[in-house]
Design a protein around this motif. Structure first.
Motif, PDB file in Angstrom:
ATOM      1  N   UNK A  35       0.894  -1.027  -0.059  1.00  0.00           N
ATOM      2  CA  UNK A  35       0.010  -0.056  -0.081  1.00  0.00           C
ATOM      3  C   UNK A  35       0.866   1.164  -0.128  1.00  0.00           C
ATOM      4  N   UNK A  36       0.595   2.318  -0.846  1.00  0.00           N
ATOM      5  CA  UNK A  36       1.326   3.353  -0.948  1.00  0.00           C
ATOM      6  C   UNK A  36       0.520   4.624  -1.275  1.00  0.00           C
ATOM      7  N   UNK A  37       1.054   5.664  -1.645  1.00  0.00           N
ATOM      8  CA  UNK A  37       0.244   6.952  -1.844  1.00  0.00           C
ATOM      9  C   UNK A  37       0.974   7.357  -3.189  1.00  0.00           C
ATOM     10  N   UNK A  38       0.339   7.346  -4.273  1.00  0.00           N
ATOM     11  CA  UNK A  38       0.806   7.605  -5.511  1.00  0.00           C
ATOM     12  C   UNK A  38       2.186   6.570  -6.066  1.00  0.00           C
ATOM     13  N   UNK A  39       2.092   5.596  -5.552  1.00  0.00           N
ATOM     14  CA  UNK A  39       3.378   4.695  -5.764  1.00  0.00           C
ATOM     15  C   UNK A  39       3.798   4.252  -7.267  1.00  0.00           C
ATOM     16  N   UNK A  40       2.557   4.411  -7.884  1.00  0.00           N
ATOM     17  CA  UNK A  40       2.970   4.107  -9.352  1.00  0.00           C
ATOM     18  C   UNK A  40       3.575   5.169 -10.166  1.00  0.00           C
ATOM     19  N   UNK A  41       3.607   6.224  -9.557  1.00  0.00           N
ATOM     20  CA  UNK A  41       4.259   7.436 -10.451  1.00  0.00           C
ATOM     21  C   UNK A  41       5.732   7.317 -10.428  1.00  0.00           C
ATOM     22  N   UNK A  42       6.421   7.093  -9.219  1.00  0.00           N
ATOM     23  CA  UNK A  42       7.904   7.188  -9.253  1.00  0.00           C
ATOM     24  C   UNK A  42       8.268   5.845  -8.419  1.00  0.00           C
ATOM     25  N   UNK A  43       7.693   5.546  -7.391  1.00  0.00           N
ATOM     26  CA  UNK A  43       8.241   4.368  -6.648  1.00  0.00           C
ATOM     27  C   UNK A  43       8.288   3.112  -6.942  1.00  0.00           C
ATOM     28  N   UNK A  44       7.454   2.594  -7.791  1.00  0.00           N
ATOM     29  CA  UNK A  44       7.466   1.337  -8.321  1.00  0.00           C
ATOM     30  C   UNK A  44       8.402   1.246  -9.419  1.00  0.00           C
ATOM     31  N   UNK A  64      -2.920   1.918  -4.243  1.00  0.00           N
ATOM     32  CA  UNK A  64      -2.368   2.945  -4.451  1.00  0.00           C
ATOM     33  C   UNK A  64      -3.731   3.838  -3.946  1.00  0.00           C
ATOM     34  N   UNK A  65      -3.373   4.521  -2.724  1.00  0.00           N
ATOM     35  CA  UNK A  65      -4.427   5.381  -1.983  1.00  0.00           C
ATOM     36  C   UNK A  65      -4.664   6.825  -2.962  1.00  0.00           C
ATOM     37  N   UNK A  66      -3.720   7.009  -3.650  1.00  0.00           N
ATOM     38  CA  UNK A  66      -3.897   8.294  -4.602  1.00  0.00           C
ATOM     39  C   UNK A  66      -5.165   7.975  -5.610  1.00  0.00           C
ATOM     40  N   UNK A  67      -4.696   6.803  -6.440  1.00  0.00           N
ATOM     41  CA  UNK A  67      -5.746   6.316  -7.556  1.00  0.00           C
ATOM     42  C   UNK A  67      -6.875   6.091  -6.744  1.00  0.00           C
ATOM     43  N   UNK A  68      -7.284   5.491  -5.521  1.00  0.00           N
ATOM     44  CA  UNK A  68      -8.407   5.213  -4.711  1.00  0.00           C
ATOM     45  C   UNK A  68      -9.119   6.642  -4.520  1.00  0.00           C
ATOM     46  N   UNK A  69      -8.361   7.621  -4.081  1.00  0.00           N
ATOM     47  CA  UNK A  69      -8.971   8.823  -3.814  1.00  0.00           C
ATOM     48  C   UNK A  69      -9.541   9.459  -5.159  1.00  0.00           C
ATOM     49  N   UNK A  70      -8.652   9.404  -6.297  1.00  0.00           N
ATOM     50  CA  UNK A  70      -9.230   9.828  -7.430  1.00  0.00           C
ATOM     51  C   UNK A  70     -10.602   9.140  -8.083  1.00  0.00           C
ATOM     52  N   UNK A  71     -10.528   7.908  -7.929  1.00  0.00           N
ATOM     53  CA  UNK A  71     -11.913   7.251  -8.070  1.00  0.00           C
ATOM     54  C   UNK A  71     -13.013   7.424  -7.571  1.00  0.00           C
ATOM     55  N   UNK A  72     -12.755   7.813  -6.048  1.00  0.00           N
ATOM     56  CA  UNK A  72     -13.973   8.211  -5.156  1.00  0.00           C
ATOM     57  C   UNK A  72     -14.034   9.523  -5.249  1.00  0.00           C
ATOM     58  N   UNK A  73     -13.398  10.528  -6.099  1.00  0.00           N
ATOM     59  CA  UNK A  73     -13.413  11.800  -6.451  1.00  0.00           C
ATOM     60  C   UNK A  73     -13.401  12.683  -4.973  1.00  0.00           C
ATOM     61  N   UNK A  74     -12.492  12.148  -4.201  1.00  0.00           N
ATOM     62  CA  UNK A  74     -12.038  12.824  -2.933  1.00  0.00           C
ATOM     63  C   UNK A  74     -11.405  14.202  -3.229  1.00  0.00           C
ATOM     64  N   UNK A  75     -11.552  15.069  -2.705  1.00  0.00           N
ATOM     65  CA  UNK A  75     -10.791  16.342  -2.759  1.00  0.00           C
ATOM     66  C   UNK A  75      -9.516  16.499  -1.830  1.00  0.00           C
ATOM     67  N   UNK A  76      -9.652  15.953  -1.002  1.00  0.00           N
ATOM     68  CA  UNK A  76      -8.494  16.084   0.162  1.00  0.00           C
ATOM     69  C   UNK A  76      -8.027  14.895   0.546  1.00  0.00           C
TER      70      UNK A  76
END
Length: 85
Positions: A48-57, A73-85
């Motif tokens: 589990x990571x935040x935006x890990x596909x962009x640079x980490x992986x 990826x918590x960033x991608x999950x937040x995007x899918x759920x349309x979370x602003x913060x």
């Protein structure tokens, strides 16, 4: 680019409530990081990571030959759920 990307720190947490920060630039550590390959490749372990596909992986693969399998990826999950913060 005149700048080079390189992995400097790896942060890991386990389900056993253990947290690690690995300074891969410390003497002798860089060559030891590849021993983490089996953990990152294990499909039974969720990474589990935040935006890990962009640079980490990609960085883990480029610098250490590590393939990361079964990520959340918590960033991608937040995007899918349309979370602003």
């Amino acid at each position: 680019s005149k700048y080079c990307q390189i992995t400097c720190l790896i942060q890991l947490s386990t389900s056993y409530e253990k947290d690690y920060v690995i300074d891969v630039l410390a003497p002798g550590v860089w060559d030891m990081v590849s021993c983490l390959q089996p953990i990152f490749a294990d499909p039974n372990v969720v990474k589990i990571g935040h935006s890990i596909d962009s640079m980490d992986v990609p960085s883990l693969h480029r610098d250490f030959g590590i393939f990361v399998v079964n990520t959340f990826d918590t960033y991608q999950a937040a995007q899918v759920l349309e979370l602003n913060k």
